[in-house]
Design an enzyme around this catalytic site. Structure first.
Site, PDB file in Angstrom:
ATOM      1  N   ASP A  15      44.005  37.248  38.209  1.00 42.68           N
ATOM      2  CA  ASP A  15      43.784  37.451  39.643  1.00 42.68           C
ATOM      3  C   ASP A  15      44.017  36.094  40.292  1.00 42.68           C
ATOM      4  OD1 ASP A  15      42.815  37.638  42.199  1.00 42.68           O
ATOM      5  OD2 ASP A  15      40.928  38.619  41.649  1.00 42.68           O
ATOM      6  N   ASP A  56      43.341  43.975  42.159  1.00 41.91           N
ATOM      7  CA  ASP A  56      43.669  42.608  42.580  1.00 41.91           C
ATOM      8  C   ASP A  56      44.222  41.756  41.438  1.00 41.91           C
ATOM      9  OD1 ASP A  56      41.391  42.165  41.105  1.00 41.91           O
ATOM     10  OD2 ASP A  56      40.224  41.280  42.726  1.00 41.91           O
ATOM     11  N   ASP A  57      44.585  42.410  40.338  1.00 39.07           N
ATOM     12  CA  ASP A  57      45.099  41.658  39.186  1.00 39.07           C
ATOM     13  C   ASP A  57      46.597  41.801  39.027  1.00 39.07           C
ATOM     14  OD1 ASP A  57      42.642  40.561  37.608  1.00 39.07           O
ATOM     15  OD2 ASP A  57      42.099  42.539  38.367  1.00 39.07           O
ATOM     16  N   TYR A  94      42.534  36.189  49.656  1.00 36.33           N
ATOM     17  CA  TYR A  94      41.187  35.965  49.157  1.00 36.33           C
ATOM     18  C   TYR A  94      41.219  35.550  47.683  1.00 36.33           C
ATOM     19  CZ  TYR A  94      36.248  35.888  49.218  1.00 36.33           C
ATOM     20  OH  TYR A  94      34.968  35.437  49.164  1.00 36.33           O
ATOM     21  N   GLY A 107      48.876  24.534  26.600  1.00 36.72           N
ATOM     22  CA  GLY A 107      49.293  25.148  25.341  1.00 36.72           C
ATOM     23  C   GLY A 107      49.080  26.638  25.184  1.00 36.72           C
ATOM     24  N   LYS A 136      37.877  45.479  37.922  1.00 39.92           N
ATOM     25  CA  LYS A 136      36.431  45.485  38.165  1.00 39.92           C
ATOM     26  C   LYS A 136      35.637  45.902  36.933  1.00 39.92           C
ATOM     27  CE  LYS A 136      37.153  44.481  42.583  1.00 39.92           C
ATOM     28  NZ  LYS A 136      38.374  43.652  42.404  1.00 39.92           N
ATOM     29  N   TYR A 233      29.817  32.814  37.394  1.00 44.58           N
ATOM     30  CA  TYR A 233      30.576  33.976  37.839  1.00 44.58           C
ATOM     31  C   TYR A 233      31.727  33.570  38.751  1.00 44.58           C
ATOM     32  CZ  TYR A 233      31.898  38.516  39.464  1.00 44.58           C
ATOM     33  OH  TYR A 233      32.623  39.646  39.738  1.00 44.58           O
ATOM     34  N   LYS A 236      35.452  39.227  37.674  1.00 44.15           N
ATOM     35  CA  LYS A 236      35.337  39.981  36.433  1.00 44.15           C
ATOM     36  C   LYS A 236      36.604  39.807  35.603  1.00 44.15           C
ATOM     37  CE  LYS A 236      32.003  42.069  34.482  1.00 44.15           C
ATOM     38  NZ  LYS A 236      30.810  41.281  34.163  1.00 44.15           N
ATOM     39  N   ASP A 237      36.509  40.162  34.323  1.00 43.71           N
ATOM     40  CA  ASP A 237      37.591  39.867  33.393  1.00 43.71           C
ATOM     41  C   ASP A 237      38.810  40.774  33.560  1.00 43.71           C
ATOM     42  OD1 ASP A 237      35.487  38.256  32.304  1.00 43.71           O
ATOM     43  OD2 ASP A 237      34.758  40.114  31.420  1.00 43.71           O
ATOM     44  N   ASP A 238      38.541  42.036  33.920  1.00 43.28           N
ATOM     45  CA  ASP A 238      39.614  42.983  34.226  1.00 43.28           C
ATOM     46  C   ASP A 238      40.672  43.014  33.128  1.00 43.28           C
ATOM     47  OD1 ASP A 238      38.111  43.306  36.474  1.00 43.28           O
ATOM     48  OD2 ASP A 238      39.308  41.951  37.682  1.00 43.28           O
ATOM     49  N   GLN A 246      52.553  57.672  18.507  1.00 44.29           N
ATOM     50  CA  GLN A 246      53.420  58.674  17.833  1.00 44.29           C
ATOM     51  C   GLN A 246      53.805  58.284  16.406  1.00 44.29           C
ATOM     52  OE1 GLN A 246      53.354  61.005  21.349  1.00 44.29           O
ATOM     53  NE2 GLN A 246      54.178  61.630  19.403  1.00 44.29           N
TER      54      GLN A 246
HETATM   55  C1  F6R Z   1      34.027  42.078  41.372  1.00 44.95           C
HETATM   56  C2  F6R Z   1      34.521  41.373  42.534  1.00 44.95           C
HETATM   57  C3  F6R Z   1      33.916  41.608  43.853  1.00 44.95           C
HETATM   58  C4  F6R Z   1      33.222  40.352  44.376  1.00 44.95           C
HETATM   59  C5  F6R Z   1      32.540  40.611  45.723  1.00 44.95           C
HETATM   60  C6  F6R Z   1      31.904  39.363  46.305  1.00 44.95           C
HETATM   61  O1  F6R Z   1      34.684  41.679  40.225  1.00 44.95           O
HETATM   62  O2  F6R Z   1      35.439  40.600  42.425  1.00 44.95           O
HETATM   63  O3  F6R Z   1      33.042  42.696  43.813  1.00 44.95           O
HETATM   64  O4  F6R Z   1      32.284  39.893  43.454  1.00 44.95           O
HETATM   65  O5  F6R Z   1      33.488  41.091  46.653  1.00 44.95           O
HETATM   66  O6  F6R Z   1      32.863  38.373  46.386  1.00 44.95           O
HETATM   67  P1  F6R Z   1      32.564  36.949  47.035  1.00 44.95           P
HETATM   68  O7  F6R Z   1      31.372  36.402  46.352  1.00 44.95           O
HETATM   69  O8  F6R Z   1      33.826  36.180  46.768  1.00 44.95           O
HETATM   70  O9  F6R Z   1      32.335  37.184  48.499  1.00 44.95           O
HETATM   71 MG    MG Z   2      40.295  42.181  39.444  1.00 45.41          MG
HETATM   72 MG    MG Z   3      40.518  39.027  43.775  1.00 47.45          MG
END
Ligand code: F6R
Ligand code: MG
Ligand code: MG
Length: 369
Positions: A15, A56-57, A94, A107, A136, A233, A236-238, A246
């Site tokens: 992301d 968003d990834d 964002y 690397g 998410k 934080y 998320k890892d997504d 097959q």
């Molecule tokens: C979940 C995610 C969103 C943000 C949320 C708050 O993985 O990316 O739910 O955690 O929108 O984002 P901030 O803290 O950047 O306002």
């Molecule tokens: Mg994402």
């Molecule tokens: Mg994002």
């Protein structure tokens, strides 16, 4: 493609900025990524590529013959993400550059923020693959569907009927915090393995092998945990997951079947809530409600001498409408719980979110009973 030499399929994602908020990858970023990989294709560095997005990834799907964890391939991915992050910054998107946790490439993208699922194999006479991408949520989200696909005879008829699958598969499970791995043989070790993978926040299925060949993967996942890397934080890892199908492996229909049951996964709003994993088309992969619900897309390709023929967007199909209905009902139910568990994650799993900061502030106000 060099004949007789293994092909490598790499799915690397990050992301690097999104709009509006954490919802979608901007078309400009997709264009920048495509131009970057096109250049690598023209230079005969890649055999083929497919650029897409899940929520968003940004997803780079690439074929080459340089093997997994190849420094040059990872550098290409890193440079591509960096160029996209620059465009994201220009657009004031964002979280521009969010998953690029290091200042410079060193690397291998693993440990720097992006997630990677890669495997090398001899391309068969016909080579169908499905690439799952989720938004998410976290790598443990693949535990349930991968178990169903490769070990549950109620999901995969081939485990019962196909003599080539009847002996079962070998699962490689990782303990992400302690950086440990273990192999489990299905069906013999099934109950033992379930004791571990039933805790998807701690144990993740990394790879699956045929019984007689634990060198060549038939499925692989990305298991990078952003929180563990960054120590806080950042998103998320997504994760992504590649499954070959097959001819002695689960059929495509068996591979996508578990997603008819939208299982509960960790992630959703602020990476801190359980919610149903909703199967959607690529077009519908942008999370909305409460930044969710968590979503999964499944794109199918046929490899042809390393070329990616496709994709087929599996969850665009009507057969997944009901799963989406169920997911939406589950989302209603979970949302009503608001800040209460099990909607909000249990405290142990909130370690890498912003909650610990708040709790620490109140430490001194707690007095002994
Ligand atoms: C979940 C995610 C969103 C943000 C949320 C708050 O993985 O990316 O739910 O955690 O929108 O984002 P901030 O803290 O950047 O306002
Ligand atoms: Mg994402
Ligand atoms: Mg994002």
């Amino acid at each position: 493609m060099e004949k007789g030499k293994k092909i490598t399929l790499s799915a690397i994602k990050a992301d690097v900025g999104s709009y509006t908020g954490h919802v979608r990858v901007h078309p400009d970023l997709l264009a920048v990524a495509k131009a970057s990989l096109e250049e690598a294709l023209k230079a005969n560095f890649l055999i083929d590529y497919h650029v897409t997005a899940c929520g968003d990834d940004l997803q780079l799907i690439m074929t080459h013959q340089k093997g997994s964890d190849n420094a040059e391939v990872h550098e290409l991915a890193w440079d591509t993400f960096s160029k996209c992050a620059d465009r994201a910054k220009e657009l004031k998107l964002y979280g521009a550059g969010q998953d690029l946790l290091a200042d410079a490439f060193s690397g291998n993208v693993r440990g720097l923020g992006p997630g990677a699922a890669e495997m090398e194999f001899v391309e068969r006479g016909s080579e169908p693959v499905v690439i799952f991408m989720a938004d998410k949520t976290e790598p443990g989200a693949w535990n349930y569907p991968l178990f169903k696909i490769f070990a549950d005879p109620f999901n995969t008829a081939g485990l019962v009927i196909d003599p080539n699958m009847h002996n079962g598969f070998v699962f490689e499970v990782h303990e992400l915090k302690k950086k440990k791995k273990i192999l489990f043989s299905m069906p013999e070790d099934m109950y033992t393995m379930l004791a571990f993978i039933g805790s998807p926040s701690e144990y993740c299925i990394k790879a699956i092998y045929r019984k007689n060949n634990t060198e060549e993967k038939v499925a692989v996942t990305s298991t990078e945990k952003l929180g563990l890397i960054a120590g806080r934080y950042v998103g998320k890892d997504d994760p992504v997951c590649i499954v070959r199908c097959q001819s002695g492996l689960p059929a495509v229909g068996e591979v996508i079947e578990p997603f008819t049951h939208p299982h509960l996964v960790a992630g959703w709003m602020r990476g801190s809530h359980h919610g149903p994993l909703m199967p959607v088309s690529q077009e519908d992969s942008g999370p909305t409600r409460f930044d969710g619900p968590p979503r999964v897309i499944g794109l199918g390709f046929q490899l042809n001498e390393g070329k990616l023929v496709g994709p087929v967007d599996f969850f665009a199909d009507k057969a997944y409408d009901r799963a989406r209905d169920i997911a939406n009902q589950m989302a209603d139910y979970m949302r009503r719980l608001g800040p209460f568990e099990p909607h909000r994650l249990p405290s142990e799993q909130m370690e890498y979110t912003t909650l610990p900061i708040l709790l620490k502030e109140l430490d001194a106000e707690f007095t002994d009973l």
